[in-house]
Design a protein around this motif. Structure first.
Motif, mmCIF file in Angstrom:
data_model
loop_
_atom_site.group_PDB
_atom_site.id
_atom_site.type_symbol
_atom_site.label_atom_id
_atom_site.label_comp_id
_atom_site.label_asym_id
_atom_site.label_seq_id
_atom_site.Cartn_x
_atom_site.Cartn_y
_atom_site.Cartn_z
ATOM 1 N N GLY A 73 -3.429 11.840 5.488
ATOM 2 C CA GLY A 73 -4.321 12.761 6.206
ATOM 3 C C GLY A 73 -5.551 12.069 6.754
ATOM 4 O O GLY A 73 -5.992 12.344 7.875
ATOM 5 N N GLN A 74 -6.125 11.157 5.965
ATOM 6 C CA GLN A 74 -7.309 10.429 6.421
ATOM 7 C C GLN A 74 -6.968 9.499 7.578
ATOM 8 O O GLN A 74 -7.732 9.381 8.534
ATOM 9 N N LEU A 75 -5.830 8.831 7.502
ATOM 10 C CA LEU A 75 -5.432 7.922 8.582
ATOM 11 C C LEU A 75 -5.113 8.677 9.867
ATOM 12 O O LEU A 75 -5.402 8.197 10.962
ATOM 13 N N LEU A 76 -4.549 9.862 9.742
ATOM 14 C CA LEU A 76 -4.198 10.625 10.937
ATOM 15 C C LEU A 76 -5.435 11.125 11.684
ATOM 16 O O LEU A 76 -5.352 11.451 12.869
ATOM 17 N N LYS A 77 -6.576 11.136 11.024
ATOM 18 C CA LYS A 77 -7.816 11.497 11.706
ATOM 19 C C LYS A 77 -8.213 10.459 12.752
ATOM 20 O O LYS A 77 -8.987 10.746 13.660
ATOM 21 N N LEU A 78 -7.672 9.242 12.626
ATOM 22 C CA LEU A 78 -7.974 8.183 13.593
ATOM 23 C C LEU A 78 -7.423 8.496 14.979
ATOM 24 O O LEU A 78 -7.922 7.988 15.979
ATOM 25 N N ASP A 115 -7.642 1.234 27.010
ATOM 26 C CA ASP A 115 -7.800 0.338 28.159
ATOM 27 C C ASP A 115 -8.548 -0.931 27.764
ATOM 28 O O ASP A 115 -8.272 -2.011 28.278
ATOM 29 N N GLN A 116 -9.495 -0.800 26.842
ATOM 30 C CA GLN A 116 -10.296 -1.948 26.439
ATOM 31 C C GLN A 116 -9.606 -2.798 25.378
ATOM 32 O O GLN A 116 -9.805 -4.019 25.320
ATOM 33 N N LEU A 117 -8.834 -2.172 24.502
ATOM 34 C CA LEU A 117 -8.060 -2.889 23.472
ATOM 35 C C LEU A 117 -6.600 -2.426 23.553
ATOM 36 O O LEU A 117 -6.169 -1.529 22.833
ATOM 37 N N PRO A 118 -5.821 -3.015 24.438
ATOM 38 C CA PRO A 118 -4.433 -2.556 24.639
ATOM 39 C C PRO A 118 -3.559 -2.658 23.390
ATOM 40 O O PRO A 118 -2.591 -1.910 23.255
ATOM 41 N N ASN A 119 -3.870 -3.571 22.479
ATOM 42 C CA ASN A 119 -3.049 -3.692 21.265
ATOM 43 C C ASN A 119 -3.106 -2.444 20.402
ATOM 44 O O ASN A 119 -2.223 -2.239 19.564
ATOM 45 N N LEU A 120 -4.115 -1.624 20.590
ATOM 46 C CA LEU A 120 -4.217 -0.410 19.781
ATOM 47 C C LEU A 120 -3.134 0.609 20.126
ATOM 48 O O LEU A 120 -2.971 1.594 19.408
ATOM 49 N N ALA A 121 -2.380 0.365 21.184
ATOM 50 C CA ALA A 121 -1.239 1.235 21.491
ATOM 51 C C ALA A 121 -0.211 1.169 20.361
ATOM 52 O O ALA A 121 0.429 2.170 20.029
ATOM 53 N N HIS A 122 -0.084 -0.012 19.733
ATOM 54 C CA HIS A 122 0.821 -0.139 18.577
ATOM 55 C C HIS A 122 0.299 0.693 17.405
ATOM 56 O O HIS A 122 1.084 1.320 16.690
ATOM 57 N N LEU A 123 -1.012 0.706 17.233
ATOM 58 C CA LEU A 123 -1.609 1.524 16.171
ATOM 59 C C LEU A 123 -1.393 2.998 16.470
ATOM 60 O O LEU A 123 -1.088 3.781 15.569
ATOM 61 N N GLN A 124 -1.515 3.370 17.724
ATOM 62 C CA GLN A 124 -1.305 4.760 18.111
ATOM 63 C C GLN A 124 0.136 5.197 17.837
ATOM 64 O O GLN A 124 0.373 6.285 17.304
ATOM 65 N N SER A 125 1.090 4.345 18.151
ATOM 66 C CA SER A 125 2.496 4.698 17.881
ATOM 67 C C SER A 125 2.774 4.712 16.374
ATOM 68 O O SER A 125 3.561 5.533 15.888
ATOM 69 N N PHE A 126 2.121 3.814 15.612
ATOM 70 C CA PHE A 126 2.259 3.830 14.154
ATOM 71 C C PHE A 126 1.752 5.154 13.585
ATOM 72 O O PHE A 126 2.396 5.756 12.723
ATOM 73 N N TYR A 174 0.843 -1.198 0.000
ATOM 74 C CA TYR A 174 0.000 0.000 0.000
ATOM 75 C C TYR A 174 0.869 1.236 0.000
ATOM 76 O O TYR A 174 1.662 1.453 0.915
ATOM 77 N N CYS A 175 0.715 2.035 -1.028
ATOM 78 C CA CYS A 175 1.484 3.273 -1.142
ATOM 79 C C CYS A 175 0.687 4.398 -0.481
ATOM 80 O O CYS A 175 -0.424 4.708 -0.910
ATOM 81 N N LEU A 176 1.234 4.963 0.567
ATOM 82 C CA LEU A 176 0.539 6.029 1.283
ATOM 83 C C LEU A 176 0.735 7.363 0.569
ATOM 84 O O LEU A 176 1.847 7.876 0.501
ATOM 85 N N THR A 177 -0.338 7.902 0.057
ATOM 86 C CA THR A 177 -0.297 9.239 -0.532
ATOM 87 C C THR A 177 -0.541 10.249 0.575
ATOM 88 O O THR A 177 -0.898 9.895 1.701
ATOM 89 N N LEU A 194 3.724 7.985 11.627
ATOM 90 C CA LEU A 194 3.236 8.397 10.307
ATOM 91 C C LEU A 194 3.106 9.911 10.205
ATOM 92 O O LEU A 194 3.373 10.503 9.156
ATOM 93 N N ALA A 195 2.728 10.558 11.308
ATOM 94 C CA ALA A 195 2.573 12.013 11.308
ATOM 95 C C ALA A 195 3.906 12.716 11.067
ATOM 96 O O ALA A 195 3.940 13.817 10.507
ATOM 97 N N LEU A 196 5.001 12.070 11.464
ATOM 98 C CA LEU A 196 6.315 12.703 11.331
ATOM 99 C C LEU A 196 7.014 12.384 10.015
ATOM 100 O O LEU A 196 7.967 13.055 9.654
ATOM 101 N N THR A 197 6.560 11.374 9.311
ATOM 102 C CA THR A 197 7.243 10.970 8.078
ATOM 103 C C THR A 197 6.624 11.659 6.867
ATOM 104 O O THR A 197 5.461 12.054 6.876
ATOM 105 N N GLU A 198 7.426 11.765 5.839
ATOM 106 C CA GLU A 198 6.957 12.307 4.566
ATOM 107 C C GLU A 198 6.414 11.173 3.712
ATOM 108 O O GLU A 198 6.922 10.051 3.766
#
Length: 131
Positions: free
Chosen positions: A49-54, A64-75, A41-44, A79-83
């Motif tokens: 921008g759409q993913l960062l809205k998450l 607290d209810q889904l601790p694995n989402l911490a990995h998504l949060q760090s991803f 998947y090539c991120l345009t 992503l916000a810092l990369t070009e």
């Protein structure tokens, strides 16, 4: 809405994650963090921008209810810092006029007859066709 029915949710349970919402978050987690999806998947900049809205929806209560989402949060933080990279151009299409060459070869010297036939049968409809 759960189990094909609407249910009244008690105020103390309104922050509780529903089964459907949990499945959506797990699907997003698997899609965004799987190595196969990241490789293909090539991120345009629009998709980024759409993913960062998450990030606005990744609350402490949700984590607290889904601790694995911490990995998504760090991803998403990474992503916000990369070009974004320009799209890959792996596919090269080249037009090869094989069909035109075959038609031209098969009908060489017959173009006048073909034009007369089409004028009579294709471009001159009968009275019944006009009705």
């Amino acid at each position: 809405f759960e189990g094909s029915r609407w249910h009244t949710v008690a105020p103390s349970e309104q922050q509780k994650l529903s089964k459907l919402d949990g499945q959506v978050w797990i699907a997003l987690y698997n899609l965004l963090l799987s190595p196969e999806a990241q490789a293909r998947y090539c991120l345009t900049s629009f998709a980024k921008g759409q993913l960062l809205k998450l990030r606005a929806f990744l609350t402490d209560t949700l984590l607290d209810q889904l601790p694995n989402l911490a990995h998504l949060q760090s991803f998403l933080a990474h992503l916000a810092l990369t070009e974004t990279q320009p799209p890959k151009k792996d596919l090269v299409l080249e037009q090869i006029p094989e069909i035109w060459e075959r038609l031209e070869r098969e009908n060489r010297g017959k173009w006048q007859a073909i034009a007369k036939h089409q004028l009579q049968h294709v471009f001159s409809p009968s009275q019944q066709d006009l009705r």
